[in-house]
Write an enzyme that holds these catalytic residues in place. Sequence first.
Site, PDB file in Angstrom:
ATOM      1  N   HIS A 198      -9.349  -3.658  -1.788  1.00 38.39           N
ATOM      2  CA  HIS A 198      -8.322  -2.913  -1.035  1.00 38.39           C
ATOM      3  C   HIS A 198      -8.654  -1.415  -1.051  1.00 38.39           C
ATOM      4  CE1 HIS A 198      -3.866  -2.125  -0.055  1.00 38.39           C
ATOM      5  NE2 HIS A 198      -4.323  -0.921  -0.395  1.00 38.39           N
ATOM      6  N   GLU A 199      -9.049  -0.889  -2.222  1.00 37.79           N
ATOM      7  CA  GLU A 199      -9.340   0.549  -2.342  1.00 37.79           C
ATOM      8  C   GLU A 199     -10.618   0.916  -1.594  1.00 37.79           C
ATOM      9  OE1 GLU A 199      -6.911   2.280  -3.244  1.00 37.79           O
ATOM     10  OE2 GLU A 199      -5.847   0.501  -3.976  1.00 37.79           O
ATOM     11  N   CYS A 203       0.858  -1.181   0.000  1.00 39.96           N
ATOM     12  CA  CYS A 203       0.000   0.000   0.000  1.00 39.96           C
ATOM     13  C   CYS A 203       0.895   1.232   0.000  1.00 39.96           C
ATOM     14  CB  CYS A 203      -0.882  -0.016   1.243  1.00 39.96           C
ATOM     15  SG  CYS A 203      -1.921   1.446   1.412  1.00 39.96           S
TER      16      CYS A 203
HETATM   17  C1  4LI Z   1       5.911  -1.625 -11.510  1.00 40.44           C
HETATM   18  C2  4LI Z   1       5.302  -1.166 -12.660  1.00 40.44           C
HETATM   19  C3  4LI Z   1       5.234  -8.921  -5.126  1.00 40.44           C
HETATM   20  C4  4LI Z   1       5.196  -8.257  -3.885  1.00 40.44           C
HETATM   21  C5  4LI Z   1       4.118  -9.062  -5.903  1.00 40.44           C
HETATM   22  C6  4LI Z   1       5.172  -2.241 -10.513  1.00 40.44           C
HETATM   23  C7  4LI Z   1       3.949  -1.326 -12.829  1.00 40.44           C
HETATM   24  C8  4LI Z   1       3.978  -7.679  -3.463  1.00 40.44           C
HETATM   25  C9  4LI Z   1       2.899  -8.481  -5.503  1.00 40.44           C
HETATM   26  C10 4LI Z   1       3.810  -2.413 -10.650  1.00 40.44           C
HETATM   27  C11 4LI Z   1       2.836  -7.802  -4.270  1.00 40.44           C
HETATM   28  C12 4LI Z   1       3.207  -1.948 -11.818  1.00 40.44           C
HETATM   29  C13 4LI Z   1       1.220  -4.476  -6.102  1.00 40.44           C
HETATM   30  C14 4LI Z   1      -0.429  -4.365  -4.517  1.00 40.44           C
HETATM   31  C15 4LI Z   1       1.130  -6.042  -4.430  1.00 40.44           C
HETATM   32  C16 4LI Z   1       3.927  -6.982  -2.160  1.00 40.44           C
HETATM   33  C17 4LI Z   1      -1.279  -1.377  -4.821  1.00 40.44           C
HETATM   34  C18 4LI Z   1       3.718  -4.053  -8.823  1.00 40.44           C
HETATM   35  C19 4LI Z   1       2.244  -2.110  -8.807  1.00 40.44           C
HETATM   36  C20 4LI Z   1       2.766  -4.830  -7.992  1.00 40.44           C
HETATM   37  C21 4LI Z   1       1.256  -2.838  -7.975  1.00 40.44           C
HETATM   38  C22 4LI Z   1      -3.491  -2.312  -4.072  1.00 40.44           C
HETATM   39  C23 4LI Z   1      -2.459  -4.456  -3.117  1.00 40.44           C
HETATM   40  C24 4LI Z   1      -2.171  -2.612  -4.729  1.00 40.44           C
HETATM   41  C25 4LI Z   1       1.691  -8.653  -6.385  1.00 40.44           C
HETATM   42  C26 4LI Z   1       4.202  -7.162   0.255  1.00 40.44           C
HETATM   43  C27 4LI Z   1       0.541  -0.050  -3.936  1.00 40.44           C
HETATM   44  N1  4LI Z   1       0.143  -3.850  -5.611  1.00 40.44           N
HETATM   45  N2  4LI Z   1       1.735  -5.559  -5.520  1.00 40.44           N
HETATM   46  N3  4LI Z   1       0.048  -5.460  -3.883  1.00 40.44           N
HETATM   47  N4  4LI Z   1       3.023  -3.023  -9.619  1.00 40.44           N
HETATM   48  N5  4LI Z   1       1.832  -3.984  -7.265  1.00 40.44           N
HETATM   49  N6  4LI Z   1      -1.571  -3.760  -4.049  1.00 40.44           N
HETATM   50  N7  4LI Z   1       1.633  -7.184  -3.846  1.00 40.44           N
HETATM   51  N8  4LI Z   1       4.179  -7.725  -1.072  1.00 40.44           N
HETATM   52  N9  4LI Z   1      -0.343  -1.191  -3.891  1.00 40.44           N
HETATM   53  O1  4LI Z   1       3.628  -5.814  -2.102  1.00 40.44           O
HETATM   54  O2  4LI Z   1      -1.442  -0.604  -5.738  1.00 40.44           O
HETATM   55  S1  4LI Z   1      -4.079  -3.955  -3.663  1.00 40.44           S
HETATM   56 CL1  4LI Z   1       1.520  -2.131 -12.051  1.00 40.44          CL
HETATM   57 NI    NI Z   2      -3.638   1.066  -0.089  1.00 39.00          NI
END
Ligand code: 4LI
Ligand code: NI
Length: 186
Positions: free
Chosen positions: A156-157, A113
């Site tokens: 989540h949002e 987050c």
């Molecule tokens: C770069 C360019 C590994 C660790 C994998 C990155 C474009 C985690 C995942 C992204 C994890 C993009 C994401 C969220 C997780 C982890 C959110 C990368 C951005 C993966 C988004 C809201 C939870 C959303 C899948 C602790 C800021 N996002 N990864 N969770 N990506 N991203 N969430 N989990 N482990 N968070 O964080 O936007 S729901 Cl798209």
């Molecule tokens: Ni969040």
Amino acid sequence: MYLMKDITRDGNPVLRKRAAKVSFPLSDEDQKLAKEMMKYLEVSQDPELCEKYKLRAGVGLAAPQVGVSKQMAAVLVPAPDENDEPLFKDVIINPVIVSESVQYGALTEGEGCLSVDKDVPGYVPRHDRITLRYQDVNGETHKVRLKHYPAIVCQHEIDHLHGVLFYDHISKDDPFTAPDDTVMIS
Ligand code: 4LI
Ligand code: NI
């Protein structure tokens, strides 16, 4: 444009408040908010711009995360193949989950987050499939069925609009436990 300094961090009371309903037509201020939140996600997902502005990449951003306690969130979930259309892209306003699957889903790697600087390990069990009702920036009502990753992100949002953070859902005793038929999403 929003930068990391504009993102409210865990501990800020705005993240624990219930956000207010948004009325239509949107004020100029609310229109700008919607636009800028989606812009943040777009820029953050571009490797060059992300580095340039020192952003953290995200697929969702809720208004309380930029200090505004209103029921509005931007969601931009890219397709696995970047040449394809996003799996989901919209600013969701006054969103309501009207139905949900009994089956759970969880991200294998846990959730992150933009408002939480530390890593909180563990599964965040959510509904694997939801039906979401929301209004877009034009005030039009949408009712969409979402599954897996986009469903997780929207939950989540929407949690942010209710003052809930992802780690509230992680089991203290056994953070990597989930019901047997939980869909693990990578
Ligand atoms: C770069 C360019 C590994 C660790 C994998 C990155 C474009 C985690 C995942 C992204 C994890 C993009 C994401 C969220 C997780 C982890 C959110 C990368 C951005 C993966 C988004 C809201 C939870 C959303 C899948 C602790 C800021 N996002 N990864 N969770 N990506 N991203 N969430 N989990 N482990 N968070 O964080 O936007 S729901 Cl798209
Ligand atoms: Ni969040």
